[in-house]
Scaffold this motif. Structure first.
Motif, PDB file in Angstrom:
ATOM      1  N   GLN A   1      55.802  29.906  50.253  1.00 31.73           N
ATOM      2  CA  GLN A   1      54.694  29.081  50.727  1.00 31.73           C
ATOM      3  C   GLN A   1      54.138  28.266  49.567  1.00 31.73           C
ATOM      4  N   LYS A   2      53.637  27.082  49.868  1.00 35.68           N
ATOM      5  CA  LYS A   2      53.023  26.237  48.842  1.00 35.68           C
ATOM      6  C   LYS A   2      51.585  26.705  48.631  1.00 35.68           C
ATOM      7  N   LEU A   3      51.220  26.889  47.357  1.00 38.23           N
ATOM      8  CA  LEU A   3      49.858  27.298  47.042  1.00 38.23           C
ATOM      9  C   LEU A   3      48.904  26.136  47.301  1.00 38.23           C
ATOM     10  N   SER A   4      47.650  26.449  47.598  1.00 36.24           N
ATOM     11  CA  SER A   4      46.665  25.414  47.890  1.00 36.24           C
ATOM     12  C   SER A   4      45.945  24.945  46.623  1.00 36.24           C
ATOM     13  N   PHE A   5      46.385  25.422  45.448  1.00 30.78           N
ATOM     14  CA  PHE A   5      45.812  25.031  44.164  1.00 30.78           C
ATOM     15  C   PHE A   5      46.955  24.899  43.171  1.00 30.78           C
ATOM     16  N   THR A   6      46.669  24.311  41.984  1.00 30.50           N
ATOM     17  CA  THR A   6      47.706  24.107  40.976  1.00 30.50           C
ATOM     18  C   THR A   6      47.289  24.762  39.665  1.00 30.50           C
ATOM     19  N   ILE A   7      48.209  25.552  39.092  1.00 29.57           N
ATOM     20  CA  ILE A   7      48.007  26.146  37.776  1.00 29.57           C
ATOM     21  C   ILE A   7      49.136  25.652  36.893  1.00 29.57           C
ATOM     22  N   GLY A   8      48.803  24.959  35.799  1.00 31.96           N
ATOM     23  CA  GLY A   8      49.803  24.422  34.884  1.00 31.96           C
ATOM     24  C   GLY A   8      50.560  25.512  34.149  1.00 31.96           C
ATOM     25  N   LYS A   9      51.675  25.115  33.518  1.00 34.41           N
ATOM     26  CA  LYS A   9      52.539  26.091  32.861  1.00 34.41           C
ATOM     27  C   LYS A   9      51.917  26.684  31.597  1.00 34.41           C
TER      28      LYS A   9
ATOM     29  N   GLN B   1      39.943  34.351  41.798  1.00 35.61           N
ATOM     30  CA  GLN B   1      39.955  33.650  43.087  1.00 35.61           C
ATOM     31  C   GLN B   1      39.868  32.158  42.808  1.00 35.61           C
ATOM     32  N   ILE B   2      40.776  31.395  43.426  1.00 34.08           N
ATOM     33  CA  ILE B   2      40.842  29.952  43.174  1.00 34.08           C
ATOM     34  C   ILE B   2      40.808  29.216  44.501  1.00 34.08           C
ATOM     35  N   GLY B   3      39.890  28.244  44.614  1.00 30.69           N
ATOM     36  CA  GLY B   3      39.730  27.483  45.848  1.00 30.69           C
ATOM     37  C   GLY B   3      40.792  26.402  46.032  1.00 30.69           C
ATOM     38  N   LYS B   4      40.837  25.864  47.237  1.00 27.07           N
ATOM     39  CA  LYS B   4      41.798  24.819  47.592  1.00 27.07           C
ATOM     40  C   LYS B   4      41.598  23.559  46.752  1.00 27.07           C
ATOM     41  N   LYS B   5      42.705  22.886  46.472  1.00 27.75           N
ATOM     42  CA  LYS B   5      42.736  21.602  45.765  1.00 27.75           C
ATOM     43  C   LYS B   5      42.159  21.682  44.354  1.00 27.75           C
ATOM     44  N   THR B   6      42.174  22.866  43.773  1.00 25.60           N
ATOM     45  CA  THR B   6      41.731  23.039  42.384  1.00 25.60           C
ATOM     46  C   THR B   6      42.932  22.900  41.470  1.00 25.60           C
ATOM     47  N   ASN B   7      42.716  22.272  40.305  1.00 20.05           N
ATOM     48  CA  ASN B   7      43.782  22.014  39.351  1.00 20.05           C
ATOM     49  C   ASN B   7      43.372  22.591  37.997  1.00 20.05           C
ATOM     50  N   ILE B   8      44.198  23.504  37.457  1.00 21.33           N
ATOM     51  CA  ILE B   8      43.913  24.138  36.166  1.00 21.33           C
ATOM     52  C   ILE B   8      45.065  23.838  35.220  1.00 21.33           C
ATOM     53  N   LYS B   9      44.763  23.218  34.068  1.00 22.63           N
ATOM     54  CA  LYS B   9      45.789  22.850  33.088  1.00 22.63           C
ATOM     55  C   LYS B   9      45.384  23.332  31.699  1.00 22.63           C
ATOM     56  N   LYS B  10      46.367  23.828  30.938  1.00 16.30           N
ATOM     57  CA  LYS B  10      46.189  24.198  29.522  1.00 16.30           C
ATOM     58  C   LYS B  10      44.916  25.001  29.297  1.00 16.30           C
TER      59      LYS B  10
END
Length: 168
Positions: free
Chosen positions: A60-68, A77-86
């Motif tokens: 399934q595709k996650l509703s948030f993004t966590i960078g490498k 807990q991470i909400g929808k459309k949240t983007n976390i990088k570095k």
């Protein structure tokens, strides 16, 4: 370190050095090129990998993004459309919907409400960043609350010793 992924040592006596150390740990790789600190953990909200009755084997595709180059602690807990990088996110943090977190360190039990943007910021344990705030290159002390719609750059917010993590 020795270049073989066996150890890591860095002097951390300032907040910028602390941020740099966290970024370096998040980008460490083992001898096989795999991320160094990502085993034994599952983000809350991630799809279950256990026995599913679904006939589809596609993840399934996650509703948030966590960078490498991120480390995310247990129970986050991470909400929808949240983007976390570095960034490094400590244990049991709650991050709302539509947040952008880049080059940050969030210690344990931090709450980030919806539509918050954090960049180059350190947020100490038990702090609360209320909705629609934007912090750039800031430091938020333990147990501090950033009021809703706060916009700040290069500021320090604290009512006590900045990184005092002792229990009260």
């Amino acid at each position: 370190g020795d270049g073989k992924g066996g150890s890591f040592c860095m002097r951390v006596n300032t907040v910028p050095a602390y941020k740099r150390a966290n970024r370096e740990v998040a980008s460490l790789k083992d001898s096989e090129g795999k991320a160094f600190v990502t085993t034994g953990y599952r983000v809350s909200g991630a799809p279950s990998t256990g026995g599913s009755s679904s006939s589809s084997s596609r993840p399934q595709k996650l509703s948030f993004t966590i960078g490498k180059d991120c480390v995310v602690g247990e129970g986050v807990q991470i909400g929808k459309k949240t983007n976390i990088k570095k960034s490094v996110v400590g244990k049991y943090c709650k991050i709302g919907e539509k947040c952008r977190i880049t080059n940050c360190v969030l210690m344990d039990h931090v709450t980030v409400e919806g539509m918050v943007t954090l960049s180059d910021t350190v947020v100490c344990s038990n702090a609360n960043i209320q909705q629609m705030s934007s912090l750039d290159n800031c430091e938020v002390g333990c147990n501090f609350t950033i009021e809703s719609k706060t916009k700040a750059k290069k500021e320090q917010f604290s009512t006590e010793n900045f990184m005092d993590v002792t229990e009260k």
